[in-house]
Write a protein that holds these residues in place. Structure first.
Motif, PDB file in Angstrom:
ATOM      1  N   GLU A 284      60.399  17.675  23.586  1.00  0.00           N
ATOM      2  CA  GLU A 284      60.229  16.405  24.283  1.00  0.00           C
ATOM      3  C   GLU A 284      58.828  15.845  24.138  1.00  0.00           C
ATOM      4  O   GLU A 284      58.612  14.641  24.312  1.00  0.00           O
ATOM      5  N   GLU A 285      57.861  16.678  23.755  1.00  0.00           N
ATOM      6  CA  GLU A 285      56.494  16.195  23.540  1.00  0.00           C
ATOM      7  C   GLU A 285      56.400  15.270  22.321  1.00  0.00           C
ATOM      8  O   GLU A 285      55.401  14.588  22.126  1.00  0.00           O
ATOM      9  N   LEU A 286      57.455  15.216  21.514  1.00  0.00           N
ATOM     10  CA  LEU A 286      57.476  14.347  20.336  1.00  0.00           C
ATOM     11  C   LEU A 286      57.870  12.909  20.662  1.00  0.00           C
ATOM     12  O   LEU A 286      57.830  12.053  19.772  1.00  0.00           O
ATOM     13  N   LEU A 287      58.261  12.634  21.892  1.00  0.00           N
ATOM     14  CA  LEU A 287      58.771  11.299  22.235  1.00  0.00           C
ATOM     15  C   LEU A 287      57.815  10.176  21.841  1.00  0.00           C
ATOM     16  O   LEU A 287      58.250   9.159  21.300  1.00  0.00           O
TER      17      LEU A 287
ATOM     18  N   LEU B  21      69.325  11.376  21.740  1.00  0.00           N
ATOM     19  CA  LEU B  21      68.070  11.872  21.181  1.00  0.00           C
ATOM     20  C   LEU B  21      67.300  12.685  22.220  1.00  0.00           C
ATOM     21  O   LEU B  21      66.799  13.773  21.919  1.00  0.00           O
ATOM     22  N   VAL B  22      67.220  12.176  23.434  1.00  0.00           N
ATOM     23  CA  VAL B  22      66.503  12.896  24.504  1.00  0.00           C
ATOM     24  C   VAL B  22      67.161  14.243  24.760  1.00  0.00           C
ATOM     25  O   VAL B  22      66.475  15.264  24.901  1.00  0.00           O
ATOM     26  N   GLY B  23      68.478  14.255  24.804  1.00  0.00           N
ATOM     27  CA  GLY B  23      69.186  15.520  25.005  1.00  0.00           C
ATOM     28  C   GLY B  23      68.860  16.523  23.914  1.00  0.00           C
ATOM     29  O   GLY B  23      68.593  17.703  24.191  1.00  0.00           O
ATOM     30  N   LEU B  24      68.859  16.056  22.669  1.00  0.00           N
ATOM     31  CA  LEU B  24      68.544  16.923  21.531  1.00  0.00           C
ATOM     32  C   LEU B  24      67.108  17.443  21.615  1.00  0.00           C
ATOM     33  O   LEU B  24      66.855  18.644  21.416  1.00  0.00           O
ATOM     34  N   LEU B  25      66.179  16.556  21.939  1.00  0.00           N
ATOM     35  CA  LEU B  25      64.768  16.961  22.037  1.00  0.00           C
ATOM     36  C   LEU B  25      64.557  17.984  23.144  1.00  0.00           C
ATOM     37  O   LEU B  25      63.857  18.989  22.954  1.00  0.00           O
ATOM     38  N   VAL B  26      65.138  17.732  24.298  1.00  0.00           N
ATOM     39  CA  VAL B  26      64.974  18.653  25.434  1.00  0.00           C
ATOM     40  C   VAL B  26      65.612  20.001  25.104  1.00  0.00           C
ATOM     41  O   VAL B  26      65.013  21.052  25.354  1.00  0.00           O
ATOM     42  N   ASP B  27      66.807  19.988  24.525  1.00  0.00           N
ATOM     43  CA  ASP B  27      67.482  21.240  24.174  1.00  0.00           C
ATOM     44  C   ASP B  27      66.665  22.072  23.194  1.00  0.00           C
ATOM     45  O   ASP B  27      66.727  23.305  23.211  1.00  0.00           O
TER      46      ASP B  27
ATOM     47  N   GLN C 200      67.441  19.561  34.179  1.00  0.00           N
ATOM     48  CA  GLN C 200      66.590  18.795  35.088  1.00  0.00           C
ATOM     49  C   GLN C 200      65.701  17.820  34.307  1.00  0.00           C
ATOM     50  O   GLN C 200      65.470  16.693  34.749  1.00  0.00           O
ATOM     51  N   LYS C 201      65.224  18.252  33.155  1.00  0.00           N
ATOM     52  CA  LYS C 201      64.398  17.380  32.321  1.00  0.00           C
ATOM     53  C   LYS C 201      65.215  16.190  31.825  1.00  0.00           C
ATOM     54  O   LYS C 201      64.760  15.045  31.860  1.00  0.00           O
ATOM     55  N   LYS C 202      66.438  16.462  31.382  1.00  0.00           N
ATOM     56  CA  LYS C 202      67.315  15.373  30.915  1.00  0.00           C
ATOM     57  C   LYS C 202      67.585  14.397  32.056  1.00  0.00           C
ATOM     58  O   LYS C 202      67.556  13.180  31.857  1.00  0.00           O
TER      59      LYS C 202
END
Length: 178
Positions: free
Chosen positions: A87-90, A77-83, A57-59
């Protein structure tokens, strides 16, 4: 903050190299900036920190907001961060990516603060002088601060060029009190 930047740097460097290889630096940079702004929104942050919201859902949230503005590098990158729950590093990744892009393109940011609004001619002369001094293209942000009394103060990175009446008076006062 330094810890977040340290964690974000490898992600930004990998995304930068991938975007450079694909010739999509501008699109990746714009996509990252967009997602960083989205992630900074209070409502989105609350949603991202909710344990009931699944990674998928986040992705979907990020990709639906970004749409066609997101290239493959940013989507991956977003997928990797969320997994990995990062994601707070964006925001920090977007900043680091932008710094790498600017360095690659030989562009430096400058903040020019003047006592009064600058004319186009004055602004052009200051930017040309800075470009000669730094040997890079200068992107300037302009501010007006009447408390400077006259002249201007220029900040490029961590360097500050004091050329205002207020700064000159402060230096004189310091010299007189020694």
């Amino acid at each position: 903050m330094a810890e977040i930047a340290t964690i974000a740097r490898p992600y930004a460097e990998a995304a930068f190299r991938a975007a450079l290889d694909r010739g999509s630096l501008d699109k990746a940079g714009n996509g990252l900036a967009l997602l960083a702004a989205v992630a900074a929104d209070e409502r989105v942050r609350s949603l991202l920190s909710d344990p009931r919201v699944r990674a998928s859902q986040k992705k979907e949230l990020f990709t639906s907001i970004g749409g066609e503005q997101l290239d493959e590098v940013v989507r991956n990158l977003v997928g990797l961060l969320v997994d990995n729950g990062r994601e707070e590093l964006l925001g920090a990744i977007a900043e680091e990516f932008d710094a790498l892009k600017r360095e690659h393109e030989r562009v430096v940011k400058a903040r020019i603060t003047s006592a009064q609004p600058l004319s186009d001619e004055q602004r052009g002369a200051i930017i040309a002088a800075l470009e000669r001094r730094y040997g890079k293209k200068v992107e300037a942000e302009l501010d007006v601060d009447p408390e400077l009394l006259g002249g201007a103060r220029v900040q490029v990175g961590d360097q500050v060029i004091h050329a205002s009446v207020r700064d000159a008076l402060a230096q004189m006062a310091a010299a007189l009190t020694r």
